[in-house]
Design an enzyme around this catalytic site. Structure first.
Site, PDB file in Angstrom:
ATOM      1  N   GLU A  44     -40.967 -21.929  13.565  1.00  0.00           N
ATOM      2  CA  GLU A  44     -40.916 -20.601  14.203  1.00  0.00           C
ATOM      3  C   GLU A  44     -40.782 -19.257  12.340  1.00  0.00           C
ATOM      4  O   GLU A  44     -41.897 -18.709  12.545  1.00  0.00           O
ATOM      5  CB  GLU A  44     -39.583 -20.125  14.876  1.00  0.00           C
ATOM      6  CG  GLU A  44     -39.299 -20.558  16.389  1.00  0.00           C
ATOM      7  CD  GLU A  44     -38.563 -21.128  16.697  1.00  0.00           C
ATOM      8  OE1 GLU A  44     -37.432 -20.383  16.073  1.00  0.00           O
ATOM      9  OE2 GLU A  44     -37.971 -20.915  18.536  1.00  0.00           O
ATOM     10  N   LYS A  90     -31.360 -22.770  25.736  1.00  0.00           N
ATOM     11  CA  LYS A  90     -32.336 -23.945  23.891  1.00  0.00           C
ATOM     12  C   LYS A  90     -31.030 -23.912  23.489  1.00  0.00           C
ATOM     13  O   LYS A  90     -31.325 -25.197  22.744  1.00  0.00           O
ATOM     14  CB  LYS A  90     -32.911 -22.651  23.652  1.00  0.00           C
ATOM     15  CG  LYS A  90     -34.297 -23.044  22.325  1.00  0.00           C
ATOM     16  CD  LYS A  90     -33.940 -21.967  21.730  1.00  0.00           C
ATOM     17  CE  LYS A  90     -34.894 -22.212  20.732  1.00  0.00           C
ATOM     18  NZ  LYS A  90     -36.217 -21.279  19.755  1.00  0.00           N
ATOM     19  N   ASP A 112     -43.687 -19.013  22.151  1.00  0.00           N
ATOM     20  CA  ASP A 112     -42.887 -18.711  21.735  1.00  0.00           C
ATOM     21  C   ASP A 112     -41.569 -18.775  22.895  1.00  0.00           C
ATOM     22  O   ASP A 112     -41.109 -18.070  23.028  1.00  0.00           O
ATOM     23  CB  ASP A 112     -42.517 -17.872  20.791  1.00  0.00           C
ATOM     24  CG  ASP A 112     -40.933 -16.968  20.180  1.00  0.00           C
ATOM     25  OD1 ASP A 112     -41.147 -16.473  19.793  1.00  0.00           O
ATOM     26  OD2 ASP A 112     -40.213 -18.067  20.440  1.00  0.00           O
ATOM     27  N   ASP A 172     -35.251 -15.097   9.618  1.00  0.00           N
ATOM     28  CA  ASP A 172     -35.499 -15.209  11.070  1.00  0.00           C
ATOM     29  C   ASP A 172     -33.992 -15.672  11.990  1.00  0.00           C
ATOM     30  O   ASP A 172     -33.424 -16.652  11.782  1.00  0.00           O
ATOM     31  CB  ASP A 172     -36.192 -16.449  11.704  1.00  0.00           C
ATOM     32  CG  ASP A 172     -36.588 -16.267  12.888  1.00  0.00           C
ATOM     33  OD1 ASP A 172     -37.375 -17.588  13.566  1.00  0.00           O
ATOM     34  OD2 ASP A 172     -36.523 -15.835  14.138  1.00  0.00           O
TER      35      ASP A 172
END
Lengths: 542, 567
Positions: free
Chosen positions: B145, B68, B6, B168
């Site tokens: 994800e 990210k 992850d 999420d």
């Protein structure tokens, strides 16, 4: 046992109402498939599963045919009637009848959000607010184009406030239904709903959906109106780039000499096009006479150029036309206003020259830039504008001629750009032999060549390249003279054009040959692929 | 060995499929989460993880987090004189995770399944692949994800599940997926999201809320990037505190001066209202696309640390009219799901029946041209060929025709996105095919898009009249020179000095102590200073027992200070 039909055949089971069995059959079939190897098979399997599940659900319900439309009927929740997809772009004809057939009171049986017989306090208040809003939008039950009164505005805003607050505290389903119902209502009652749209947008973020593929039809309409309203506000501020044009077009009466000096023709054009394309309702703010007078000017200019004669050598055409226009220009610009003072002449000329520069090289380029790139050409252009005027068609014709003639003496960079230009023109002229011949002759006046927007942009780009390469200021050369064409060029041209080899040779020798156009175009394409390999004389000659 | 990773905005984690279950692998500090942070010093010394995060307070110009968010862009950062791309930074984190696996199992992983937000576009996904390769990992699959989280959730009891919604909310991205499970098949019905919405944005809101309350003059003396780093770190701490309290103290030390402000949960919620509103739209889109009603959802599964915020929980309860399901560990679910996918790919025991079916998150199509009612030519209209949320793999074809007379060729530009105007979408590539010159509309061109399970898009263009076909597999221009670049990047990163693993705890403690030193004043600062000096002294003596004692002492000290509110 009967042979199984689709979907049961695909799933490998007998028809059943048991969703679990269907899913299991699907799962087993899926595990036996390599999805990437059999993409079509996967799609078919899913279709089979979905269809089987639907059949099973039907069987369980015992219903026959059912409406295929799965979409929630947002409008029903608030007694608005079902939503038809009849919103076109721009102002459409709203089907008000559907709403009027239903009573203005909510139809609680079809309410999705209020499925329970008991409404909560919050829901009740919201329902009442909705009814009040509906009454304001449809006074006396009829649709109306009249603006709301002050009292109605206050009451409407209050009701809207209650509805927005309700949406925020309710669950997604109710929020979504309310969002949709308000969008529908405002779209259908425009322009009466105008003052309520901004606050609703602030709450529901309608503009965020603008431009998206799945923008809901009601929102598509409302978002355009919203943007129109915002544009209207902004363009009235002095620092907006199109403010001057707006101020000019909203002034009553025909445009005069001073007005044309003060405002760029390009800006007026941009504003008019933008409004007509995107915010047509704003055109009602413009004065029709003034708009007509700005549009009329370009109309008479385009008439003028049609009178130019056709000669075989390009430069001669230009000279004759200039002579003709020396007479015409004073006539065209005499709108009944006094002759401008000498001091203003320079300003007028500068404005005209700037416009000409922009027309040739793209928006944002002005005469000063042209001068710094190539002072000689700048001088030529200025003189030309003085004599022939600055209407886009004339300027374009001049520019094209210059590129073709003077460019022949340019060095490599300029030659390549010239070749690209010629290819662009020939490609555009391919459909019409006379048009084609005119291009080959360099006659851009008698047969003005029309390019689409993309073509124009490319043309401007290429002109700019030639300008930067100082290729436009060179002295014009005479056409003619012989040149030889390398064998590989001929061969590739033949292949590319799809013409017979004999035709190609014949067309090479005879400028009036029917296939000359296609042949030259093909040859240009071949040469431009690898211009470094081609002898310079050939580049110059073509 | 194939691992599941992850790679999060705030934290990253690695897990394996082992003994019939997914297992998280702890890092050198014994933690299962490794902060996605990188710090460098002149001379090439590098820190990754908790130590780097602590260095954010002391060396903010040389430290970077939340990279990210830069993936898929051309931006770079320069830390202590070294310029790094977001792929390089991610690769450093990935390498550190690979080190952890090697230390735990004795085997170095050579391949990985890496997670990406479902709403990551092609560029962002490719950047993630590149990061993996730079780190020396073969990226066998990128998994979305929320799908990974759904796997972890669903496989907990292996039962059938009616459609549930995975919510999420991570550090930088927000994803919503509606997933169904039956008979071992995990099927995603729809996905939606917002790539610019996460915990970091809530931190920003808090910073903006607090700024006017602090002494402007005092805070102004701190240089801009240090100020930003300090404020953001403090905001994150305060935000966490507000999860369990009605109010919390925001405190930051500017050049030795402590500045504090009291924030109530209520004030924060009000300030964050606009962000919370944005949570609604992707949920609505996912529900609409899957044709499922809110009431038809069997569960709402929360993933991502930011879902712990009371303001988010309240909004969710309002939105769905029910309490969300918090069974799944919000920070671990995604890594565990990645490990399950890794297990699936390597034929792991117990996973034979499992299959995962995902969807295309964005619409894919080409540009077309039309003439409008004024006769004007528009060549930037988006024509969809694969609609978003279509089950993948999928192959669809559309037929187009020429718009101009005697057109010589037709060029298709391939786009991904939802806007009607292609300029607002992401361009993936271009394909040109020659056509026979004929009057407008008489020549047809067929365009077929094939999108497979690994996310690879293939475009086939065919002209029936001539039988000519052209094919294009969408590879980034970057990919073309990529192999050389990747090897170069890898070499460059290898030059950076990584602390030996057995020193990791000491390194982390030093960074933590230094951060604490910066963050306090007066007596407390002095005490920390003393502890630091002692610890450094022990390290210099290189006596392991001495070091261990000093380390314990300093750790206890810092723990105690952290437990009691500052000053």
């Amino acid at each position: 046992m009967m042979a199984r039909a689709f979907p049961w055949s695909r799933l490998g089971i007998d028809p059943t109402d048991d969703a679990g069995a269907i899913r299991k059959a699907y799962a087993d079939a899926l595990r036996a498939t390599d999805l990437d190897e059999d993409i079509a098979g996967y799609a078919e399997l899913r279709r089979a599963r979905d269809h089987a599940l639907w059949l099973a659900a039907e069987g369980a319900r015992g219903l026959a045919e059912e409406d295929e439309d799965w979409e929630e009927d947002d409008g029903a929740a608030y007694g608005l009637g079902s939503l038809d997809d009849d919103f076109g772009d721009g102002a459409g004809q709203w089907d008000i009848a559907a709403t009027l057939d239903r009573p203005l009171a909510p139809d609680t049986e079809t309410d999705i959000a209020f499925a329970q017989p008991e409404l909560t306090e919050g829901q009740r208040r919201a329902q009442e607010a909705w009814d009040r809003l509906l009454q304001i939008m449809y006074p006396g039950g009829e649709s109306s184009d009249e603006a709301v009164t002050h009292d109605e505005l206050d009451a409407g805003m209050e009701a809207l406030g209650i509805l927005i607050a309700r949406a925020e505290e309710a669950d997604l389903a109710e929020h979504d239904a309310l969002d949709g119902a308000l969008a529908e209502l405002f779209a259908r009652t425009w322009p009466r709903s105008a003052p309520f749209v901004e606050p609703a947008n602030a709450a529901f973020h309608w503009l965020d959906e603008s431009g998206s593929l799945d923008e809901r039809p009601a929102l598509r309409f409302l978002n355009q109106r919203l943007k129109g309203m915002r544009f209207h506000e902004k363009v009235q501020e002095a620092d907006h780039p199109l403010h001057k044009a707006w101020a000019e077009l909203t002034r009553p009466g025909r445009a005069g000499m001073f007005d044309r000096m003060r405002v760029k023709r390009l800006d007026v054009h941009k504003l008019l096009t933008g409004i007509r394309e995107r915010y047509p309702e704003l055109e009602s703010f413009l004065d029709p006479q003034r708009v007509a007078s700005w549009e009329g000017e370009s109309a008479s200019a385009s008439e003028g150029k049609m009178r130019g004669g056709g000669f075989s050598s390009g430069i001669w055409v230009l000279i004759v036309v200039i002579a003709v226009f020396r007479v015409l220009v004073p006539i065209m610009t005499d709108e009944g206003e006094d002759k401008p003072e000498p001091a203003s002449v320079a300003a007028v000329e500068k404005a005209q020259a700037d416009t000409a520069a922009a027309d040739l090289f793209g928006a944002g380029v002005d005469m000063a830039e042209v001068k710094s790139a190539d002072a000689i050409f700048a001088g030529d252009l200025r003189k030309a504008v003085k004599t022939i005027g600055f209407s886009p068609d004339m300027v374009l014709a001049y520019g094209r001629q210059k590129a073709l003639q003077a460019g022949a003496a340019a060095d490599f960079e300029g030659l390549v750009a010239r070749g690209e230009l010629k290819r662009l023109w020939l490609a555009a002229a391919l459909g019409s032999p006379e048009q084609c011949r005119a291009v080959l002759r360099g006659d851009f006046l008698a047969q003005p060549l029309k390019l689409d927007d993309a073509g124009r942009r490319r043309e401007q780009e290429l002109f700019k390249r030639m300008l930067d390469a100082r290729a436009l200021g060179a002295a014009a050369t005479q056409e003619g003279g012989s040149f030889s064409v390398p064998g590989w060029v001929v061969e590739q041209t033949t292949r590319r054009s799809g013409l017979a080899p004999d035709t190609v040779s014949a067309a090479l020798r005879d400028p009036d040959h029917a296939a000359r156009c296609a042949m030259e175009l093909a040859m240009l394409e071949v040469m431009l692929k690898e211009p470094g390999k081609v002898p310079v004389e050939l580049l110059r000659a073509l | 060995m194939l691992v599941g990773i992850d790679l999060g905005t705030t934290n990253s984690a690695v897990a394996l499929w082992q003994d019939g279950a997914p297992q998280l692998v702890p890092n050198a500090l014994g933690k299962e989460l490794t902060p996605s942070a990188v710090s460098l010093a002149k001379g090439g010394q590098s820190w990754v993880g908790a130590a780097a995060l602590d260095r954010m307070a002391t060396h903010p110009e040389d430290t970077v987090t939340s990279f990210k968010r830069m993936m898929g862009t051309a931006s770079t950062v320069t830390l202590a004189g070294t310029t790094l791309t977001p792929e390089d930074l991610s690769a450093m984190v990935l390498r550190s995770l690979a080190d952890d696996v090697e230390a735990a199992t004795g085997e170095r992983p050579t391949a990985a399944v890496i997670t990406v937000p479902a709403y990551f576009n092609e560029r962002q996904r490719r950047a993630t692949r590149r990061a993996g390769e730079i780190a020396g990992l073969e990226v066998r699959r990128l998994i979305n994800e929320p799908t990974a989280a759904a796997l972890a959730f669903g496989l907990a009891d292996k039962g059938d599940r009616e459609p549930f919604l995975v919510f999420d909310l991570g550090g930088g991205t927000f994803d919503v997926s509606i997933v169904e499970m039956f008979d071992g098949i995990v099927e995603v019905r729809a996905s939606a999201g917002d790539n610019r919405l996460g915990g970091d944005d809530f931190d920003e809101v808090l910073v903006k809320l607090v700024e006017p309350m602090l002494d402007a003059a005092a805070i102004g003396t701190v240089p801009a990037d240090r100020r930003r780093a300090l404020m953001t770190l403090a905001a994150e701490r305060t935000r966490r505190a507000l999860t369990t309290a009605e109010d919390a103290e925001f405190s930051v030390v500017a050049d030795g001066t402590p500045l504090t402000a009291r924030i109530t949960a209520e004030a924060f919620e009000e300030a964050a209202a606009a962000l919370v509103k944005r949570l609604r739209d992707p949920v609505i889109r996912a529900l609409r696309d899957s044709h499922i009603d809110v009431k038809g959802l069997s569960d709402i599964v929360l993933v991502g640390g930011a879902t712990r915020m009371p303001v988010v929980r309240k909004a969710l309860t309002r939105m769905f009219g029910r309490f969300p399901n918090t069974i799944v560990h919000p920070d671990h679910a995604v890594a565990l799901g990645a490990a399950i996918q890794a297990g699936l790919l390597s034929g792991g025991e117990g996973l034979e029946e499992i299959r995962i079916n995902d969807v295309a998150p964005f619409t894919l199509g080409v540009n077309t041209a039309t003439r409008d009612q004024h006769g004007r030519f528009h060549d930037d209209i988006f024509a969809p060929i694969i609609e978003r949320n279509t089950p993948v793999p999928v192959s669809r074809m559309e037929r187009f025709s020429t718009l101009g007379d005697n057109q010589r060729q037709v060029t298709f530009a391939i786009y991904q996105g939802e806007a009607r105007d292609v300029k607002k979408n992401v361009k993936l590539g271009e394909l040109t095919v020659p056509v026979p010159p004929k009057p407008a509309g008489e020549v047809s061109v067929d365009v077929r898009f094939t999108y497979d399970t690994s996310g690879l898009l293939e475009v086939d263009v065919a002209v029936p009249a001539t039988g000519l076909t052209r094919n294009l597999v969408i590879v980034d221009e970057d990919d073309k020179r990529s192999q050389k670049d990747i090897a170069e990047s890898r070499k460059r990163l290898e030059k950076l000095k990584v602390h030996p693993r057995d020193e990791a705890e000491n390194v982390a403690l030093l960074a933590r102590a230094e951060r604490a030193y910066e963050g306090f004043t007066g007596q407390v600062r002095d005490i920390i200073g003393q502890g630091l000096t002692e610890f450094q002294g022990a390290l210099d003596k290189q006596d392991p027992r001495l070091i261990a004692d000093a380390r314990d002492g300093l750790t206890r000290l810092l723990d105690e200070i952290d437990a009691h509110a500052p000053l």
